[in-house]
Scaffold this motif. Sequence first.
Motif, PDB file in Angstrom:
ATOM      1  N   ALA A 198      36.172  40.083  33.912  1.00  0.00           N
ATOM      2  CA  ALA A 198      35.040  39.515  34.658  1.00  0.00           C
ATOM      3  C   ALA A 198      34.849  38.017  34.417  1.00  0.00           C
ATOM      4  CB  ALA A 198      33.751  40.281  34.356  1.00  0.00           C
ATOM      5  N   SER A 199      35.902  37.337  34.024  1.00  0.00           N
ATOM      6  CA  SER A 199      35.780  35.910  33.732  1.00  0.00           C
ATOM      7  C   SER A 199      36.267  35.025  34.878  1.00  0.00           C
ATOM      8  CB  SER A 199      36.543  35.564  32.460  1.00  0.00           C
ATOM      9  OG  SER A 199      37.926  35.812  32.634  1.00  0.00           O
ATOM     10  N   GLN A 200      36.848  35.652  35.895  1.00  0.00           N
ATOM     11  CA  GLN A 200      37.296  34.833  37.034  1.00  0.00           C
ATOM     12  C   GLN A 200      36.569  35.283  38.304  1.00  0.00           C
ATOM     13  OE1 GLN A 200      41.517  34.105  37.218  1.00  0.00           O
ATOM     14  NE2 GLN A 200      41.668  33.952  35.000  1.00  0.00           N
ATOM     15  N   CYS A 201      37.112  36.237  39.051  1.00  0.00           N
ATOM     16  CA  CYS A 201      36.438  36.626  40.302  1.00  0.00           C
ATOM     17  C   CYS A 201      35.242  37.538  40.044  1.00  0.00           C
ATOM     18  CB  CYS A 201      37.421  37.309  41.252  1.00  0.00           C
ATOM     19  SG  CYS A 201      37.815  39.008  40.797  1.00  0.00           S
ATOM     20  N   GLY A 202      35.273  38.251  38.912  1.00  0.00           N
ATOM     21  CA  GLY A 202      34.146  39.116  38.548  1.00  0.00           C
ATOM     22  C   GLY A 202      34.164  40.488  39.180  1.00  0.00           C
ATOM     23  N   LYS A 203      35.140  40.782  40.022  1.00  0.00           N
ATOM     24  CA  LYS A 203      35.150  42.064  40.731  1.00  0.00           C
ATOM     25  C   LYS A 203      35.374  43.260  39.805  1.00  0.00           C
ATOM     26  CE  LYS A 203      36.607  40.253  45.181  1.00  0.00           C
ATOM     27  NZ  LYS A 203      37.695  40.140  46.162  1.00  0.00           N
ATOM     28  N   CYS A 204      35.907  43.039  38.636  1.00  0.00           N
ATOM     29  CA  CYS A 204      36.210  44.143  37.727  1.00  0.00           C
ATOM     30  C   CYS A 204      35.040  44.514  36.828  1.00  0.00           C
ATOM     31  CB  CYS A 204      37.411  43.778  36.858  1.00  0.00           C
ATOM     32  SG  CYS A 204      37.107  42.297  35.862  1.00  0.00           S
ATOM     33  N   GLY A 205      33.937  43.809  36.927  1.00  0.00           N
ATOM     34  CA  GLY A 205      32.823  44.039  36.005  1.00  0.00           C
ATOM     35  C   GLY A 205      32.268  45.449  36.048  1.00  0.00           C
TER      36      GLY A 205
END
Length: 56
Positions: A35-42
């Motif tokens: 979640a440190s780039q696009c954030g979609k995996c948060g």
Amino acid sequence: MYVCLCRGVTDTQIREAVVDGASSLREVNSILGTASQCGKCGIATRDIINQTLAAL
Ligand code: FES
């Protein structure tokens, strides 16, 4: 299975981080970079953390 494509993080790595002591999304993000780039995996990362904590 890859959960975070931006950082190449798998569900196994997330589970291992929780078993090793991480207990929150913030901690796992800090350790693995999820979640440190696009954030979609948060959301998926949080679900895996919760499932792993429930099984401990
Ligand atoms: Fe994890 Fe983009 S998929 S930060």
